[in-house]
Design a protein around this motif. Structure first.
Motif: not given
Length: 143
Positions: A3-5, A35-39, A136-137
């Motif tokens: 999840k963190q990765q 886009y912008a994203y922070e965990p 998904f990753s």
């Protein structure tokens, strides 16, 4: 990926590919996007209403969901795909736009881009906010 990765990967600098469901019987529309994203947070992006964007925005509002893909361009391949629900659409502040643009371009270009988008009377800029719901990753360097 853990999840963190995957959250850190999505927060890194990537041009995302946004996909929105097409009308019944038609393929989805996919477009590259900043886009912008922070965990742990929401995904934000903006779009103007010129060209085909009004149709895409209406499809997003109707569907209420999007898919966003971020990938590593270099070897070894890695990607994160996020399904996300729409939580807000509205006019952005210049600072909200700059948070996104500063990730992708130098400050003077980001400032000029914002002035151009917000200063065009033919263009209505909208900030889209999405909450990730499904991930998904893959990271082949970890294999």
């Amino acid at each position: 990926m853990t999840k963190q990765q995957r959250e850190e990967f999505l927060a890194d600098l990537h041009v995302g590919v946004l996909s929105v469901a097409g009308p019944a019987g038609q393929a989805p529309t996919s477009v590259p996007t900043f886009y912008a994203y922070e965990p742990g947070g929401d995904i934000t992006m903006f779009t103007g209403t010129q060209r085909r964007a009004p149709q895409r925005i209406e499809r997003i509002k109707e569907a209420g969901v999007i898919t966003l893909v971020a990938q590593r361009e270099a070897m070894p391949p890695a990607y994160v795909t996020v399904e996300a629900e729409l939580v807000d659409v509205g006019p952005p502040t210049p600072e909200q736009m700059l948070v996104i643009l500063r990730r992708y371009m130098p400050e003077e270009h980001a400032q000029g881009f914002v002035q151009g988008e917000l200063g065009d009377p033919e263009n209505t800029v909208l900030l889209l906010t999405f909450r990730p719901t499904r991930w998904f990753s893959s990271d082949t360097s970890a294999d």
